[in-house]
Design an enzyme around this catalytic site. Structure first.
Site, PDB file in Angstrom:
ATOM      1  N   HIS A 261       1.149 -16.504   6.837  1.00 45.89           N
ATOM      2  CA  HIS A 261       1.011 -15.233   6.125  1.00 45.89           C
ATOM      3  C   HIS A 261      -0.249 -14.496   6.581  1.00 45.89           C
ATOM      4  O   HIS A 261      -0.245 -13.275   6.750  1.00 45.89           O
ATOM      5  CB  HIS A 261       0.994 -15.489   4.619  1.00 45.89           C
ATOM      6  CG  HIS A 261       0.985 -14.257   3.783  1.00 45.89           C
ATOM      7  ND1 HIS A 261       1.919 -13.258   3.922  1.00 45.89           N
ATOM      8  CD2 HIS A 261       0.156 -13.866   2.798  1.00 45.89           C
ATOM      9  CE1 HIS A 261       1.656 -12.298   3.044  1.00 45.89           C
ATOM     10  NE2 HIS A 261       0.586 -12.645   2.354  1.00 45.89           N
TER      11      HIS A 261
ATOM     12  N   HIS B 191      13.101   4.127  -6.284  1.00 46.68           N
ATOM     13  CA  HIS B 191      12.409   4.896  -7.325  1.00 46.68           C
ATOM     14  C   HIS B 191      12.330   4.151  -8.653  1.00 46.68           C
ATOM     15  O   HIS B 191      13.222   3.405  -9.036  1.00 46.68           O
ATOM     16  CB  HIS B 191      13.109   6.242  -7.536  1.00 46.68           C
ATOM     17  CG  HIS B 191      14.506   6.088  -8.085  1.00 46.68           C
ATOM     18  ND1 HIS B 191      14.765   6.008  -9.433  1.00 46.68           N
ATOM     19  CD2 HIS B 191      15.692   5.962  -7.467  1.00 46.68           C
ATOM     20  CE1 HIS B 191      16.056   5.856  -9.623  1.00 46.68           C
ATOM     21  NE2 HIS B 191      16.652   5.825  -8.431  1.00 46.68           N
TER      22      HIS B 191
ATOM     23  N   HIS C 195       6.490 -11.495  -5.027  1.00 44.89           N
ATOM     24  CA  HIS C 195       6.766 -11.511  -3.588  1.00 44.89           C
ATOM     25  C   HIS C 195       8.198 -11.022  -3.379  1.00 44.89           C
ATOM     26  O   HIS C 195       9.149 -11.630  -3.862  1.00 44.89           O
ATOM     27  CB  HIS C 195       6.606 -12.921  -3.029  1.00 44.89           C
ATOM     28  CG  HIS C 195       6.803 -13.011  -1.545  1.00 44.89           C
ATOM     29  ND1 HIS C 195       6.474 -14.142  -0.842  1.00 44.89           N
ATOM     30  CD2 HIS C 195       7.280 -12.142  -0.620  1.00 44.89           C
ATOM     31  CE1 HIS C 195       6.744 -13.958   0.449  1.00 44.89           C
ATOM     32  NE2 HIS C 195       7.247 -12.746   0.591  1.00 44.89           N
TER      33      HIS C 195
END
Length: 194
Positions: free
Chosen positions: A9, A122, A131
Site C-alpha cells: 500500500h 453523488h 476501504h
C-alpha cells in the site's frame, strides 16, 4: 510527508506523492527488518516530530489503532488522474488512487482508502477508516459505516446503508441494507458467517 507502513500500500502512495511533487521525508514501520522501500529510508517510529504523515497500511483496524496512538498532522494523497468533485468533502489521512471518480456532495471520512478506478457517486457518505477496493461502484446516496471494506468490483445500488466494520466480498452486488459487523458475498449479496 512521512508514511507509516512500508509494504505494498505504501508503494502506491509513494508513487502518488512523487506524481504530485510532494517530498517524501521517510517511512516508519514496526518491522525492524525493513530498512528501505522504493529507495526511501524506513525506520521504527519513535514519537518523532513530523511535518505531516499518512498511515500507509491497508488494514482498516490497524489504521484506526495507529491513528489513535499518534498525535500528528495527517496529510492526504490524491492521484492526479482522479476526478473529484469540488463539492465533495474528504477527511484527513485519506488516499485516493488513480482513475477514481468522486461525484457531487460526497462526504468521505478520515483515513479512508478509495482504491484504483473506484466510483463513488453523488451524496454518498463514507465513515472513517473505510476501504473501497479497485473497480468497486457505489451508486448515489450510499452510506458506508466506519471501518467497512468494500471488495474489488463490488456494486452497491442507490440508497443502500451498510453498517460499521462490515466486509463486502469482491464482485458482490448489494441490493439491501446491511447491519454492523456483517459479511456479504455474491450476486445478489448474501450474508455469510465468520
Amino acid at each position: 510527508m512521512y508514511l507509516y507502513g512500508a509494504s505494498g500500500h505504501a508503494k502506491v502512495i509513494i508513487e502518488i506523492l512523487e506524481c504530485l511533487g510532494i517530498t517524501i521525508d521517510g517511512l516508519f514501520d514496526d518491522n525492524v527488518n525493513i530498512n528501505n522501500l522504493l529507495g526511501y529510508q524506513v525506520k521504527p517510529y519513535e514519537h518523532e516530530a513530523v511535518s505531516s504523515l499518512i498511515i500507509s497500511i491497508g488494514n482498516n483496524a490497524i489504521r484506526k489503532k495507529i491513528a489513535g496512538l499518534l498525535n500528528v498532522k495527517y496529510g492526504c494523497a490524491f492521484h492526479p488522474s482522479t476526478n473529484i468533485s469540488r463539492r465533495s468533502v474528504i477527511g484527513d489521512g485519506t488516499v485516493v488512487m488513480s482513475g477514481v471518480s468522486i461525484n457531487a456532495d460526497v462526504q468521505i471520512g478520515k483515513h479512508c482508502i478509495i482504491n484504483t478506478n473506484a466510483s463513488v457517486d453523488h451524496d454518498c457518505i463514507l465513515g472513517d477508516f473505510v476501504h473501497i477496493s479497485p473497480n468497486a461502484a457505489l451508486c448515489g446516496d450510499v452510506h458506508i459505516g466506519e471501518g467497512t471494506h468494500i471488495g474489488a468490483g463490488a456494486v452497491i445500488i442507490p440508497g443502500i446503508r451498510i453498517g460499521k466494520w462490515c466486509t463486502i466480498g469482491a464482485g458482490a452486488v448489494i441490493i439491501r441494507n446491511i447491519p454492523d459487523h456483517c459479511k456479504f458475498v455474491g450476486n445478489p449479496g448474501n450474508q455469510i458467517q465468520g
